[in-house]
Design an enzyme around this catalytic site. Structure first.
Site, PDB file in Angstrom:
ATOM      1  N   ASN A 210      37.067  84.554  78.531  1.00 20.38           N
ATOM      2  CA  ASN A 210      36.358  84.162  77.304  1.00 20.38           C
ATOM      3  C   ASN A 210      35.235  83.197  77.649  1.00 20.38           C
ATOM      4  OD1 ASN A 210      37.410  81.357  77.176  1.00 20.38           O
ATOM      5  ND2 ASN A 210      39.358  82.434  77.012  1.00 20.38           N
ATOM      6  N   ASP A 279      45.038  85.253  75.135  1.00 24.03           N
ATOM      7  CA  ASP A 279      46.255  85.568  74.371  1.00 24.03           C
ATOM      8  C   ASP A 279      46.977  86.797  74.926  1.00 24.03           C
ATOM      9  OD1 ASP A 279      46.086  83.467  72.590  1.00 24.03           O
ATOM     10  OD2 ASP A 279      44.667  84.536  71.306  1.00 24.03           O
TER      11      ASP A 279
HETATM   12  N1  CTP Z   1      47.127  78.155  73.503  1.00 29.22           N
HETATM   13  C1  CTP Z   1      48.106  78.099  74.476  1.00 29.22           C
HETATM   14  N2  CTP Z   1      48.598  79.232  75.023  1.00 29.22           N
HETATM   15  C2  CTP Z   1      48.152  80.449  74.617  1.00 29.22           C
HETATM   16  C3  CTP Z   1      47.156  80.522  73.627  1.00 29.22           C
HETATM   17  C4  CTP Z   1      46.660  79.345  73.090  1.00 29.22           C
HETATM   18  O1  CTP Z   1      48.518  77.012  74.842  1.00 29.22           O
HETATM   19  N3  CTP Z   1      48.644  81.538  75.175  1.00 29.22           N
HETATM   20  C5  CTP Z   1      46.628  76.907  72.921  1.00 29.22           C
HETATM   21  C6  CTP Z   1      45.195  76.558  73.242  1.00 29.22           C
HETATM   22  O2  CTP Z   1      45.089  75.766  74.398  1.00 29.22           O
HETATM   23  C7  CTP Z   1      44.763  75.777  72.009  1.00 29.22           C
HETATM   24  C8  CTP Z   1      45.600  76.366  70.912  1.00 29.22           C
HETATM   25  O3  CTP Z   1      46.668  77.045  71.532  1.00 29.22           O
HETATM   26  O4  CTP Z   1      45.110  74.411  72.114  1.00 29.22           O
HETATM   27  C9  CTP Z   1      44.901  77.290  69.985  1.00 29.22           C
HETATM   28  O5  CTP Z   1      44.437  78.394  70.640  1.00 29.22           O
HETATM   29  P1  CTP Z   1      44.055  79.696  69.834  1.00 29.22           P
HETATM   30  O6  CTP Z   1      43.813  80.773  70.815  1.00 29.22           O
HETATM   31  O7  CTP Z   1      43.001  79.357  68.848  1.00 29.22           O
HETATM   32  O8  CTP Z   1      45.445  79.909  69.069  1.00 29.22           O
HETATM   33  P2  CTP Z   1      46.190  81.193  68.748  1.00 29.22           P
HETATM   34  O9  CTP Z   1      47.600  80.823  68.432  1.00 29.22           O
HETATM   35  O10 CTP Z   1      45.978  82.164  69.840  1.00 29.22           O
HETATM   36  O11 CTP Z   1      45.503  81.631  67.396  1.00 29.22           O
HETATM   37  P3  CTP Z   1      44.590  82.874  67.020  1.00 29.22           P
HETATM   38  O12 CTP Z   1      45.465  83.620  66.112  1.00 29.22           O
HETATM   39  O13 CTP Z   1      43.431  82.246  66.325  1.00 29.22           O
HETATM   40  O14 CTP Z   1      44.225  83.572  68.287  1.00 29.22           O
END
Ligand code: CTP
Length: 404
Positions: A210, A279
């Site tokens: 990303n 993710d």
């Molecule tokens: N994070 C994490 N481990 C993952 C994904 C995210 O620790 N596998 C943490 C990131 O470091 C950040 C927070 O979660 O502090 C938010 O990340 P984000 O990707 O925005 O959260 P998601 O739960 O993946 O939400 P979204 O549905 O928006 O993707």
């Protein structure tokens, strides 16, 4: 507050006069040292008038005017009497001399004798700024722990447009004040910060990633270390230099980041998860490069471990800060992540705006707290935002402790 202002020989030397005034207006006593080249651009008298002190113009031209032993060792006296050395404009030549310990005039000799903090504000032509020699010299100086106020982009005196213009004198003065007034309010804390993207391999030569640059996480690590914390920075792949005083653990994938975070969790008292973790990843990575065919290719991806959620489950009385990079509904999404991942604070930023989020040097964020409070931090450099986030973390912890 005694500051030495070293003025290098560049067209931006005239802006150093504004800087001298900005420092004096903030209560600093400013001793100006000019290189010979700087005096070709601006007269020492300008600085003398602004600071009320005689300017040091050469190795054997004492500020006190005498020609005795004291003038021969004046650089030592100036080094000892001042706690901050600001160099603006820091020319490519000065950066090179500082990096390699060449001491052939007053300023470079003073630099070697100086044991306080150093703040460099470079200014030069874009090609000189981007030259591998300058890049390498600046890296050496950063590793030595010196603070750098990066030049700005814009039209340069040489006619080029690009990075190289001396930062605004007010910005440099603010950075100088931060160094002089450095609070040590995180002494005894261990801060675990994650930063940067992760890269998830698709085969031995390709990956998914990303746009995260890591700048916000690195700024937080640097700010926490400057405030006296023990800092462990777990970083995905970035082009950034290790911040001074920080233990850097480099990782590539989400799984590696997960393992490094869990390994460093025990001693941590504050955890800040600024990383943009992928993710999804490919569960089974082919050993060989995937060959192109005419057929459509689908990727079968599995979720990665949610590191933040896991830390949220086992955080104990550690203070946990998550990040939410959103393109819409910032506050609602930040609140949702705060609850679902058991955080004490979520730093939300709208990454779809210019000058905010990924790769930008500035940021503008909203802090959503578990107490229900919300704080908006208007646009500022990521380094300044980092200090403001740390201020709010300290306040939040006091509020959470007193509520217990
Ligand atoms: N994070 C994490 N481990 C993952 C994904 C995210 O620790 N596998 C943490 C990131 O470091 C950040 C927070 O979660 O502090 C938010 O990340 P984000 O990707 O925005 O959260 P998601 O739960 O993946 O939400 P979204 O549905 O928006 O993707």
């Amino acid at each position: 507050m005694n500051v030495v202002l070293g003025v290098g020989g560049g067209i931006a030397a005239y802006k150093a006069a504004e800087l001298a005034r900005a420092l004096a207006q903030r209560g600093a006593s400013v001793q100006v040292v000019m290189t010979a080249a700087a005096q070709e651009f601006v007269k020492p008298l300008t600085f003398a008038a602004l600071t009320g002190k005689k300017v040091i113009t050469g190795m054997f031209s004492s500020a006190t005017g005498d020609e005795t032993l004291s003038s021969a060792v004046e650089h030592i006296g100036v080094a000892e009497a001042n706690s901050l050395l600001v160099v603006a404009p820091a020319t490519a030549n000065l950066l090179a001399k500082f990096a390699h310990g060449i001491a052939d005039d007053f300023l470079t000799t003073l630099y070697l004798a100086f044991t306080g903090r150093v703040l460099l504000a470079p200014a030069m032509n874009t090609h000189m700024w981007q030259h591998p020699a300058t890049v390498a010299n600046l890296e050496i100086l950063r590793m030595r722990g010196h603070a750098v106020v990066e030049p700005e982009e814009g039209p340069l005196a040489c006619g080029m447009i690009g990075p190289g213009r001396l930062a605004d004198p007010e910005t440099i003065a603010e950075a100088a004040m931060r160094l002089l007034n450095q609070r040590k309010d995180l002494e005894g804390e261990t801060v675990l910060v994650t930063a940067g993207p992760t890269q998830e391999p698709l085969d031995p030569v390709r990956y998914i990633s990303n746009r995260s640059s890591g700048k916000m996480g690195y700024a937080l690590a640097e700010a926490a270390a400057a405030r006296g914390a023990n800092v462990v920075l777990v970083s995905g792949p970035t082009h950034l230099a290790r911040p001074n005083g920080v233990k850097l653990v480099k990782v590539t994938t989400a799984v590696e980041m997960h393992d490094a975070v869990i390994e460093n969790l025990d001693p941590a008292t504050i955890i800040i998860k600024a990383a943009a973790v992928a993710d999804y990843h490919l569960a089974r990575i082919p050993d060989q490069k995937v060959k192109k065919t005419a057929a459509r290719l689908s990727l079968d991806l599995d979720p990665t471990p949610d590191i933040l959620a896991e830390v949220g489950r086992r955080k104990g009385d550690r203070l946990l800060v998550g990040f939410a990079a959103e393109t819409e509904r910032l506050v609602e999404e930040s609140r949702r992540k705060l609850k679902s991942k058991n955080c004490d604070m979520v730093v939300g930023n709208l990454v779809s705006q210019d000058g905010v989020g990924f790769d930008s040097d500035t940021n503008e964020v909203v802090l959503v707290m578990s107490t229900g409070e919300m704080v908006e931090l208007p646009r500022a450099s990521k380094r300044e935002i980092a200090d403001q986030i740390l201020d709010e973390i300290i306040k939040l912890r006091l509020a959470l402790h007193s509520a217990q």
